[in-house]
Design an enzyme around this catalytic site. Structure first.
Site, PDB file in Angstrom:
ATOM      1  N   TYR A   1       2.636  22.760 -86.285  1.00  0.00           N
ATOM      2  CA  TYR A   1       3.490  23.543 -85.389  1.00  0.00           C
ATOM      3  C   TYR A   1       4.511  22.638 -84.690  1.00  0.00           C
ATOM      4  O   TYR A   1       5.715  22.904 -84.698  1.00  0.00           O
ATOM      5  CB  TYR A   1       2.616  24.267 -84.367  1.00  0.00           C
ATOM      6  CG  TYR A   1       3.378  25.146 -83.403  1.00  0.00           C
ATOM      7  CD1 TYR A   1       3.915  26.354 -83.823  1.00  0.00           C
ATOM      8  CD2 TYR A   1       3.541  24.769 -82.077  1.00  0.00           C
ATOM      9  CE1 TYR A   1       4.605  27.166 -82.942  1.00  0.00           C
ATOM     10  CE2 TYR A   1       4.231  25.571 -81.181  1.00  0.00           C
ATOM     11  CZ  TYR A   1       4.765  26.781 -81.623  1.00  0.00           C
ATOM     12  OH  TYR A   1       5.449  27.575 -80.738  1.00  0.00           O
TER      13      TYR A   1
ATOM     14  N   SER B   1       9.826  25.748 -78.607  1.00  0.00           N
ATOM     15  CA  SER B   1       8.571  25.585 -77.874  1.00  0.00           C
ATOM     16  C   SER B   1       8.607  24.254 -77.122  1.00  0.00           C
ATOM     17  O   SER B   1       9.358  23.338 -77.497  1.00  0.00           O
ATOM     18  CB  SER B   1       7.387  25.586 -78.846  1.00  0.00           C
ATOM     19  OG  SER B   1       6.183  25.194 -78.201  1.00  0.00           O
TER      20      SER B   1
END
Length: 640
Positions: free
Chosen positions: A528, A515
């Protein structure tokens, strides 16, 4: 004629969908009148054929073959017969009729159904088949083995003419040694009656002989042994371009003992390999036979079939099981009578059979990934499904791995419908559970033999302030995103490393879908971002270690997939989570949150699965790139 075409199509589907009568769509059916013959074309399965698919043949044009002078050379004779066959199609060029069309033409009856039932071939492929036929079916005509093609057509015509001269009519049943049976009648109903009688008589004969077909049931192979030998076989059996085939384990036991019928030769080759599965052993087999084996019995390990794709391998498996069944049935009539060297070499080199096989097994091929086995975790939906579809469009064979097995199966079915039968299959996995990951890899080894590209896509998000987030949510994200990546690489890399044999074999790839949050911090999203930062460290570390196994490890770091369920789910999506957590100042609804994130991207849109898939394929094609984290962010995050 329309009603007769519908009748022969219905007969074709009835028998073609029954494995007791055919395998791999084999056999031929036809219907005729005085002027025209309508026959199943090559490459069309009996099980699905429709009336309008039958090829129309001008009988007068075709029959010129029988009154013309034919070359004595076999190849030249077949070529001339082929030209007669092609010229007889109406309209010319409207399909490729079966090579057995002339045989159908010389049989007097309206309906012809030619099949290869295992029960029948147990007799036709046996040493005492001719005697058994005379005893069990005295009204039938037995014809000794003849090469397929026009040679068979002329021989059948000669025998039929002689039979008719003696009996006044042609026989309704013709048994061809090492081939199958032709049944003819002027009614579709009698065709069914005759086949029922043939199968009933033979079934009783096998029962009386106490033929043990239960012993043919596949015996389970040891999954650990399969996981060791199958990936090595993929490398040893790779082609000149280094493309590894699919190697499928079909259990344990011995393969067939030799070539029984032309169909077995076409799909499974004349002989199977039995040995230790080493380079030397298989090279010796190739030197002796002129080809790499399609069926391999590896001592103490298992029985394997080989194909370019899962569909190909499945066809070989069907041919293997049919051959084993026929071989066992021959014991009722003195044992197997294999094709001799001249006979099986004719089939191996026969262009018509090569064409038939290529049509039967055709499917997606080539592409940038050219039949590489590509595993995509979290592939049932969202980013994962989009990635899987793009990889399939580029020639990959896709393993859709997901906790939601039902969703994974639906995704695999969609890919198969779009890109070809068996181009994808589903496996269940919970990447945070080591036993589940190990079982996934074992299942893949049994089904296809190995992995060429592992896309570690599965992941989760739990957003929230560090001051408010629960330890449970923090550990949930870490367990799946961080530990799950480790477990997948641990078990996949073991299988992939075994595809390098004696230092030979092309690179394989592990690509993690990371990501942009793995490249820069993410406000109120520490769990995250921390998991993604950490897994880039894993990617770099794994890359350094696995380079010795010819495995490249890279990460791709997408921007936000704003249209996917991760963001857009009405209850659990990030738009809702970020709105509720106050991450976007002043946002009053999810539209405000979306606009806020779109404004951050210089290219003014979210990331799409295709963007990520292109980066994944870049990683595969780049021979000099490992341990990298590649941004796919529309310019929002740049390397520095």
């Amino acid at each position: 004629m329309e009603k007769k075409l519908e009748a022969i199509a219905a007969l074709s589907r009835k028998y073609g969908s029954n494995a007791d009568y055919v395998f791999l769509g084999g056999g031929n059916t036809s219907v005729k009148n005085k002027d025209f013959l309508y026959i199943k074309p090559s490459g069309v399965a009996l099980a699905t054929i429709k009336a309008e698919q039958f090829v129309k043949i001008d009988r007068a044009s075709l029959e010129e073959m029988f009154v013309s002078e034919m070359p004595t050379d076999a190849s030249a004779r077949e070529a001339k017969a082929k030209s007669f066959l092609e010229r007889s199609v109406r309209p010319i060029g409207a399909g490729r009729p079966s090579v057995e069309t002339p045989v159908h033409d010389v049989i007097d009856y309206t309906y012809i159904v030619h099949l290869h039932p295992a029960l029948v071939n147990g007799m036709t492929c046996s040493k005492n088949g001719a005697e058994a036929c005379k005893r069990l079916f005295p009204e039938a005509l037995w014809i000794g083995y003849i090469d397929p093609g026009c040679t068979l057509s002329f021989a059948v015509k000669k025998r039929l003419d002689a039979y008719k001269a003696e009996h006044g009519v042609q026989p309704k049943v013709i048994f061809l040694q090492k081939h199958g049976v032709f049944v003819g009648s002027d009614t579709a109903e009698e065709i069914e009656e005759i086949y029922d009688r043939i199968m009933g008589v033979l079934d009783a004969e096998y029962k009386a002989a106490k033929v043990d077909l239960d012993s043919l049931a596949p015996k389970s192979a040891n999954p650990e042994a399969v996981a060791k030998v199958a990936p090595a076989l993929r490398q040893i059996l790779s082609n000149e371009d280094g493309v590894r085939p699919v190697v499928q384990c079909v259990g344990a036991g011995l393969p067939f003992g030799g070539p029984l019928t032309p169909d077995h030769v076409v799909y499974a080759k004349s002989f199977a390999y039995v040995g230790d599965g080493t380079y030397d052993g298989i090279s010796a087999f190739k030197a002796e036979h002129g080809y790499l084996p399609k069926v391999l019995g590896i001592e103490g390990m298992g029985l394997f079939v080989v194909g370019d794709t899962p569909k190909d391998a499945d066809a070989v498996a069907q041919a293997l099981q049919n051959a084993l069944r026929v071989q066992a049935l021959t014991e009722a009539f003195g044992g197997p009578n294999y094709l001799d060297e001249r006979e099986y070499k004719f089939i191996e080199n026969w262009e018509v059979e090569s064409y038939r096989r290529s049509v039967s097994l055709k499917g997606a091929a080539g592409g940038r990934l050219q039949n590489r086995i590509c595993v995509v975790t979290g592939g049932a939906q969202g980013f994962g499904l989009g990635i899987a579809e793009y990889l399939a469009a580029n020639g990959g064979i896709i393993v859709v791995a997901d906790m939601n097995l039902e969703g994974a199966q639906q995704a695999a079915d969609q890919l198969c419908a779009k890109y070809g039968a068996k181009r994808a299959f589903a496996v269940a996995v919970n990447i945070a559970n080591e036993d589940s990951v190990a079982e996934m890899v074992s299942e893949i080894a049994l089904a296809v033999g190995g992995i060429d590209l592992f896309v570690a896509n599965a992941g989760v998000v739990r957003a929230g302030s560090v001051k408010e987030m629960t330890l449970k949510d923090w550990e949930f994200v870490t367990d799946i995103n961080y530990n799950g990546y480790f477990l997948c690489v641990k078990h996949a890399a073991r299988l992939m490393a075994r595809q390098i044999v004696e230092g030979k074999g092309r690179w394989t790839d592990i690509v993690q879908v990371n990501s942009k949050s793995g490249l820069e911090g993410s406000n109120r999203n520490g769990a995250y971002a921390g998991s993604k930062f950490g897994t880039i460290g894993l990617t770099q570390s794994f890359a350094l270690e696995l380079v010795g196994d010819s495995i490249k490890v890279n990460s791709v770091c997408p921007g936000n997939y704003l249209d996917g369920p991760l963001w857009s789910h009405p209850e659990k999506g990030l738009f809702v989570q970020y709105l509720n957590s106050g991450k976007v100042p002043g946002a009053k609804n999810v539209d405000d949150v979306r606009k806020f994130y779109e404004a951050k991207v210089p290219m003014r849109r979210g990331c799409f699965p295709e963007d990520v898939a292109k980066a994944i394929i870049y990683c595969v094609e780049q021979d000099y790139e490992t341990g990298q984290a590649i941004p796919v962010t529309g310019g929002q995050v740049m390397l520095h």
